[in-house]
Design a protein around this motif. Structure first.
Motif, PDB file in Angstrom:
ATOM      1  N   ALA A 138     -22.736   9.080   0.831  1.00 32.45           N
ATOM      2  CA  ALA A 138     -22.085   8.281   1.879  1.00 32.45           C
ATOM      3  C   ALA A 138     -22.303   8.923   3.251  1.00 32.45           C
ATOM      4  O   ALA A 138     -22.650   8.234   4.215  1.00 32.45           O
ATOM      5  CB  ALA A 138     -20.599   8.120   1.586  1.00 32.45           C
ATOM      6  N   GLU A 139     -22.100  10.221   3.340  1.00 33.69           N
ATOM      7  CA  GLU A 139     -22.293  10.888   4.631  1.00 33.69           C
ATOM      8  C   GLU A 139     -23.754  10.862   5.055  1.00 33.69           C
ATOM      9  O   GLU A 139     -24.061  10.762   6.230  1.00 33.69           O
ATOM     10  CB  GLU A 139     -21.765  12.317   4.591  1.00 33.69           C
ATOM     11  CG  GLU A 139     -20.269  12.371   4.742  1.00 33.69           C
ATOM     12  CD  GLU A 139     -19.773  13.725   5.199  1.00 33.69           C
ATOM     13  OE1 GLU A 139     -20.402  14.754   4.882  1.00 33.69           O
ATOM     14  OE2 GLU A 139     -18.736  13.743   5.871  1.00 33.69           O
ATOM     15  N   GLN A 189     -13.748   9.444   4.785  1.00 33.18           N
ATOM     16  CA  GLN A 189     -13.456   8.070   5.168  1.00 33.18           C
ATOM     17  C   GLN A 189     -12.207   7.551   4.447  1.00 33.18           C
ATOM     18  O   GLN A 189     -12.000   7.822   3.270  1.00 33.18           O
ATOM     19  CB  GLN A 189     -14.668   7.210   4.804  1.00 33.18           C
ATOM     20  CG  GLN A 189     -14.613   5.811   5.298  1.00 33.18           C
ATOM     21  CD  GLN A 189     -15.918   5.074   5.021  1.00 33.18           C
ATOM     22  OE1 GLN A 189     -16.822   5.628   4.408  1.00 33.18           O
ATOM     23  NE2 GLN A 189     -16.013   3.860   5.456  1.00 33.18           N
ATOM     24  N   TRP A 190     -11.409   6.769   5.179  1.00 32.93           N
ATOM     25  CA  TRP A 190     -10.211   6.149   4.622  1.00 32.93           C
ATOM     26  C   TRP A 190     -10.476   4.660   4.461  1.00 32.93           C
ATOM     27  O   TRP A 190     -11.182   4.051   5.254  1.00 32.93           O
ATOM     28  CB  TRP A 190      -9.018   6.364   5.558  1.00 32.93           C
ATOM     29  CG  TRP A 190      -8.632   7.797   5.624  1.00 32.93           C
ATOM     30  CD1 TRP A 190      -9.158   8.757   6.437  1.00 32.93           C
ATOM     31  CD2 TRP A 190      -7.683   8.456   4.810  1.00 32.93           C
ATOM     32  NE1 TRP A 190      -8.595   9.968   6.184  1.00 32.93           N
ATOM     33  CE2 TRP A 190      -7.675   9.822   5.192  1.00 32.93           C
ATOM     34  CE3 TRP A 190      -6.835   8.043   3.796  1.00 32.93           C
ATOM     35  CZ2 TRP A 190      -6.847  10.752   4.586  1.00 32.93           C
ATOM     36  CZ3 TRP A 190      -6.006   8.982   3.209  1.00 32.93           C
ATOM     37  CH2 TRP A 190      -6.017  10.315   3.606  1.00 32.93           C
ATOM     38  N   PHE A 191      -9.887   4.063   3.435  1.00 35.14           N
ATOM     39  CA  PHE A 191     -10.092   2.643   3.154  1.00 35.14           C
ATOM     40  C   PHE A 191      -8.761   1.927   3.131  1.00 35.14           C
ATOM     41  O   PHE A 191      -7.788   2.410   2.561  1.00 35.14           O
ATOM     42  CB  PHE A 191     -10.780   2.457   1.798  1.00 35.14           C
ATOM     43  CG  PHE A 191     -12.122   3.109   1.739  1.00 35.14           C
ATOM     44  CD1 PHE A 191     -13.225   2.498   2.294  1.00 35.14           C
ATOM     45  CD2 PHE A 191     -12.281   4.348   1.143  1.00 35.14           C
ATOM     46  CE1 PHE A 191     -14.465   3.101   2.262  1.00 35.14           C
ATOM     47  CE2 PHE A 191     -13.515   4.958   1.107  1.00 35.14           C
ATOM     48  CZ  PHE A 191     -14.607   4.334   1.662  1.00 35.14           C
ATOM     49  N   SER A 192      -8.742   0.742   3.745  1.00 31.46           N
ATOM     50  CA  SER A 192      -7.512  -0.041   3.765  1.00 31.46           C
ATOM     51  C   SER A 192      -7.377  -0.918   2.525  1.00 31.46           C
ATOM     52  O   SER A 192      -6.282  -1.286   2.142  1.00 31.46           O
ATOM     53  CB  SER A 192      -7.453  -0.900   5.029  1.00 31.46           C
ATOM     54  OG  SER A 192      -8.581  -1.747   5.080  1.00 31.46           O
ATOM     55  N   GLU A 193      -8.479  -1.239   1.907  1.00 29.62           N
ATOM     56  CA  GLU A 193      -8.474  -2.088   0.712  1.00 29.62           C
ATOM     57  C   GLU A 193      -9.002  -1.304  -0.487  1.00 29.62           C
ATOM     58  O   GLU A 193     -10.081  -0.718  -0.409  1.00 29.62           O
ATOM     59  CB  GLU A 193      -9.367  -3.316   0.932  1.00 29.62           C
ATOM     60  CG  GLU A 193      -8.900  -4.237   2.040  1.00 29.62           C
ATOM     61  CD  GLU A 193      -7.560  -4.876   1.731  1.00 29.62           C
ATOM     62  OE1 GLU A 193      -7.301  -5.201   0.550  1.00 29.62           O
ATOM     63  OE2 GLU A 193      -6.759  -5.030   2.662  1.00 29.62           O
ATOM     64  N   PRO A 194      -8.281  -1.319  -1.592  1.00 26.58           N
ATOM     65  CA  PRO A 194      -8.775  -0.614  -2.784  1.00 26.58           C
ATOM     66  C   PRO A 194     -10.135  -1.129  -3.263  1.00 26.58           C
ATOM     67  O   PRO A 194     -10.924  -0.365  -3.811  1.00 26.58           O
ATOM     68  CB  PRO A 194      -7.696  -0.885  -3.837  1.00 26.58           C
ATOM     69  CG  PRO A 194      -6.466  -1.171  -3.046  1.00 26.58           C
ATOM     70  CD  PRO A 194      -6.933  -1.843  -1.792  1.00 26.58           C
ATOM     71  N   ALA A 252     -20.937   1.409   6.491  1.00 29.46           N
ATOM     72  CA  ALA A 252     -19.759   0.760   7.073  1.00 29.46           C
ATOM     73  C   ALA A 252     -19.042   1.706   8.031  1.00 29.46           C
ATOM     74  O   ALA A 252     -18.595   1.298   9.105  1.00 29.46           O
ATOM     75  CB  ALA A 252     -18.803   0.299   5.973  1.00 29.46           C
ATOM     76  N   ARG A 253     -18.955   2.953   7.674  1.00 26.79           N
ATOM     77  CA  ARG A 253     -18.318   3.946   8.554  1.00 26.79           C
ATOM     78  C   ARG A 253     -19.118   4.101   9.849  1.00 26.79           C
ATOM     79  O   ARG A 253     -18.561   4.137  10.931  1.00 26.79           O
ATOM     80  CB  ARG A 253     -18.224   5.289   7.827  1.00 26.79           C
ATOM     81  CG  ARG A 253     -17.845   6.430   8.707  1.00 26.79           C
ATOM     82  CD  ARG A 253     -16.368   6.652   8.759  1.00 26.79           C
ATOM     83  NE  ARG A 253     -16.108   7.909   9.457  1.00 26.79           N
ATOM     84  CZ  ARG A 253     -15.393   7.983  10.566  1.00 26.79           C
ATOM     85  NH1 ARG A 253     -14.834   6.923  11.062  1.00 26.79           N
ATOM     86  NH2 ARG A 253     -15.203   9.130  11.156  1.00 26.79           N
ATOM     87  N   ALA A 254     -20.448   4.174   9.722  1.00 28.26           N
ATOM     88  CA  ALA A 254     -21.284   4.304  10.914  1.00 28.26           C
ATOM     89  C   ALA A 254     -21.152   3.094  11.819  1.00 28.26           C
ATOM     90  O   ALA A 254     -21.184   3.225  13.042  1.00 28.26           O
ATOM     91  CB  ALA A 254     -22.748   4.513  10.505  1.00 28.26           C
TER      92      ALA A 254
END
Length: 123
Positions: free
Chosen positions: A79-80, A16-21, A34-36
């Motif tokens: 997470a997965e 997963q990639w995140f736009s906010e640190p 959140a990814r799901a």
């Protein structure tokens, strides 16, 4: 090269990639959920479930179940695992109890024709 061939989609296999640190401070379970939540179609959900299976799973010897996170501890891949559990519900797949001899983190799902087709593409 993966980025140059397919943009950010080419890098999806790394997680997963995140736009906010600040998103990195969330628990793995929150990040997985959140990814799901970003996956809104059956086709995308099946593809993601098959990707997770291809990374860490197998088919049990009876060919009745897909085993995710084979031989993994419950603290591995949190997470997965959270993402997978939500996608299983979204797709209406039947989750079953793992056998007593299975590792604590394994997730067992009864085979499904939709999942069979998608997993065949990833194996």
């Amino acid at each position: 090269m993966l980025f140059f061939e397919n943009g950010y989609a080419g890098l999806d296999r790394f997680g997963q990639w995140f736009s906010e640190p600040s998103d990195l401070d969330a628990s793995p379970e929150t990040r997985g959920a959140a990814r799901a939540a970003t996956i809104t179609t059956e086709a995308a959900a099946l593809e993601e479930v098959a990707r997770i299976w291809a990374d860490s799973g197998s088919v049990d010897p009876s060919d009745q179940y897909y085993v995710f996170f084979e031989s993994h501890d419950v603290d591995d891949d949190r997470a997965e695992r959270a993402e997978l559990l939500q996608l299983i519900d979204f797709l209406g797949l039947e989750r079953v109890d793992a056998p007593a001899e299975a590792a604590g983190g394994e997730v067992w799902v009864r085979t499904d024709p939709r999942l069979d087709v998608e997993c065949a593409r990833w194996s």
